[in-house]
Structure formats: C-alpha cells, structure tokens
Write an enzyme that holds these catalytic residues in place. Structure first.
Site, PDB file in Angstrom:
ATOM      1  N   ASP A 131     102.669  29.632  47.404  1.00  9.57           N
ATOM      2  CA  ASP A 131     101.650  28.734  46.843  1.00  9.57           C
ATOM      3  C   ASP A 131     102.011  27.267  47.053  1.00  9.57           C
ATOM      4  O   ASP A 131     101.307  26.384  46.581  1.00  9.57           O
ATOM      5  CB  ASP A 131     101.480  29.027  45.344  1.00  9.57           C
ATOM      6  CG  ASP A 131     100.201  28.430  44.770  1.00  9.57           C
ATOM      7  OD1 ASP A 131      99.207  28.338  45.507  1.00  9.57           O
ATOM      8  OD2 ASP A 131     100.192  28.053  43.584  1.00  9.57           O
ATOM      9  N   SER A 180      93.855  26.196  42.555  1.00 11.04           N
ATOM     10  CA  SER A 180      93.806  27.482  43.248  1.00 11.04           C
ATOM     11  C   SER A 180      92.769  28.367  42.564  1.00 11.04           C
ATOM     12  O   SER A 180      92.737  28.467  41.334  1.00 11.04           O
ATOM     13  CB  SER A 180      95.173  28.169  43.206  1.00 11.04           C
ATOM     14  OG  SER A 180      96.151  27.398  43.856  1.00 11.04           O
ATOM     15  N   GLN A 210      94.270  32.158  50.719  1.00  7.53           N
ATOM     16  CA  GLN A 210      93.969  31.507  49.445  1.00  7.53           C
ATOM     17  C   GLN A 210      92.741  30.631  49.585  1.00  7.53           C
ATOM     18  O   GLN A 210      92.580  29.926  50.577  1.00  7.53           O
ATOM     19  CB  GLN A 210      95.145  30.633  48.981  1.00  7.53           C
ATOM     20  CG  GLN A 210      94.940  29.979  47.623  1.00  7.53           C
ATOM     21  CD  GLN A 210      96.045  28.988  47.287  1.00  7.53           C
ATOM     22  OE1 GLN A 210      96.024  27.855  47.737  1.00  7.53           O
ATOM     23  NE2 GLN A 210      97.021  29.440  46.510  1.00  7.53           N
TER      24      GLN A 210
END
Length: 301
Positions: free
Chosen positions: A216, A240, A290
């Site tokens: 991430d 996110s 993502q």
C-alpha cells in the site's frame, strides 16, 4: 505499554521489530483477534496496517494452507490511536482451498471487509511476465529517508521536524523520486525497490503480512502522476477504496523486491493502480490492484 512510556523507534532492528509486533494480532477468542494500536498514533490508520493485520487474523484460521489472494474494501477511516478488532468467518474449508472473511471494526463500526483464499501447495503449469528491463540495482538508488532529508532543505522550519520524523520499517528506493511540494506531470509508471530494514524470521505468514503492508506504499500515487498532483496538493482528497493482492510464489520480505506500478485509468474521482512484485532474480511473486479516491476540491481559504 502506557502512552507516556512510548519511545520513538529509530534503529532498523527496532523499526522492523515494531512492525512485526504491530502485525502479530492477539487472539481474544475463537476467530476473534485484536490488532494493537500504532504507538504514538495521532491520525488515520495506514491502509497497509489494516490489510496486514486482517491477513494475519485470517491466516491463523487456515492452518496447512497458504494465502494466495485477498480482496479488501475500505469503508471508514480508522483511528491509529485505537486498537482494531478483527472477526474471522470460516466460509469454506476444502481439501485444496479455504476461504475466509474478515471484518475489521473500531468503536463498533466496520472499517474494512476482506475476503481471503488459501491453498495447499501444489505444482502446475507456469508462466510469468518478464522482469522489467533497464532497472538499476537498489544499491545505486537513494532511500526515501535520504530523499526526505534532501527535500527538507526546501521547506519551512516549522514543518521540517515533522517531515523528518517519518520513520518506516520498509526500505523504499524509488527509481523516480517523488516531488512532494511541486509535482510535475509524468507517465503513470514507476518502480521502487522495497524490503524490510532488518532480517525477519522464517514465518512465511509474517512475510506475506509484511508484503501486504508494504504493497500500500506509493501505489495510489501512480494514478495522480499524469495530473501533476499528489496527496499534499492543496484541495486533493485521497483515500484507498479497495485493495486486492495475489501471492504467486514464496519470497522473503527482508530481501530486495522490485515493485513495478502503473495506472491504466483515472476518472470520476477515482484512480486505478496495478502493481507487480518481483524478486531480484526475476521471479514474479505477487500482483496487486487498487482503486483510490483522487478527488480535486477547491482549497479552503
């Protein structure tokens, strides 16, 4: 540890030990776990922390099988000054595969839902993408910590200390260093070498959790590159929205891994990002996807 006893971590060994402790969720009851709060936390929980802790909770219930994929949705911003409770639901247990759901909550409200799948190791047909060409080794690149020291020379004194106090247990060495304060437009493709700052043990589940944590870092920024903005740009709202990861091969998170990232699309306040993670000898060990919120608002007066 009491809040007033918190001592900042500085050495690589302390930082990595702190990360292992952070991801080593505590079992409260059958399929119920608690992830510790970030010592000294004062803001929004880092998404990689929630994913790593949720994966660890799921892995505890799938003995004999290895995680091969996870799909997570972020629903609310977590508070890193509070612990997080993880409830595991055992949806399926087969001979080869097992499926788990994990619900992460704070103050009685869900902040993340995650599904994870596990498999007994087996052989099979194999192919993979090639390792990217013309990537310099990590020894030839500056670390994020070194780049922050250089960037701090061009910022007001009142912000410099906080900027330099950032300490990460992950050594990140980008091929294209970011410009924190005046980003310029560029193609949405970037590469970074990553690894834990200090040696880890041989627990493969922990290596997966740490790579999930590190996956991430910097990924969502890729979709903002063509627009010359980043999370520090006045008026930018970023978060996110979801995070998916597939583990293909065994690896060590304390050895250099190349994180190749690109963004094929952005629109409607969202940006899509993809990542491929290779070992130094060219094995593709994980893939990541993502979507993030990248909303431009008028800066407040």
């Amino acid at each position: 540890m009491a809040e007033d006893e918190y001592r900042p971590l500085h050495t690589p060994e302390e930082l990595v030990s702190g990360l292992v402790t952070l991801l080593d969720v505590e079992e409260l009851d059958t399929d119920l776990y608690r992830g510790m709060k970030l010592p000294g936390g004062r803001g929004r929980v880092f998404g990689g922390q929630v994913i790593g802790q949720a994966l660890q909770a799921a892995q505890r219930s799938a003995e004999g099988k290895d995680a091969h994929s996870l799909h997570a949705y972020f629903m609310r911003a977590g508070d890193d000054a509070l612990p997080i409770v993880y409830r595991v639901v055992r949806d399926f247990d087969g001979k080869s595969f097992a499926t788990r759901r994990v619900i992460a909550t704070q103050n009685g409200q869900p902040i993340l839902n995650m599904a994870a799948s596990f498999q007994v190791a087996e052989d099979g047909l194999h192919h993979q993408d090639a390792f990217p060409a013309d990537i310099p080794p990590p020894e030839e690149l500056k670390s994020e910590s070194e780049l922050r020291v250089e960037a701090s020379q061009h910022m007001p004194e009142e912000h410099r200390k906080r900027f330099l106090n950032w300490k990460s247990p992950i050594d990140v060495r980008p091929l294209h260093p970011r410009n924190w304060f005046s980003p310029t437009k560029r193609d949405p493709v970037t590469y970074s070498w990553i690894k834990a700052l200090a040696p880890l043990g041989d627990d493969t589940a922990m290596h997966r959790a740490i790579l999930a944590y590190a996956s991430d870092m910097g990924l969502m920024a890729t979709s903002m590159m063509p627009h010359g903005v980043n999370w520090m740009t006045p008026g930018m709202q970023t978060a996110s929205l979801d995070h998916a990861m597939w583990f293909h091969e065994d690896f060590r998170a304390d050895e250099w891994l190349l994180y190749a990232m690109d963004s094929p699309w952005a629109g409607h306040g969202r940006g899509m990002n993809r990542g491929s993670i290779f070992t130094r000898d060219g094995r593709l060990v994980a893939s990541v996807a993502q979507e993030g919120l990248i909303r431009k608002r008028e800066p407040r007066a």
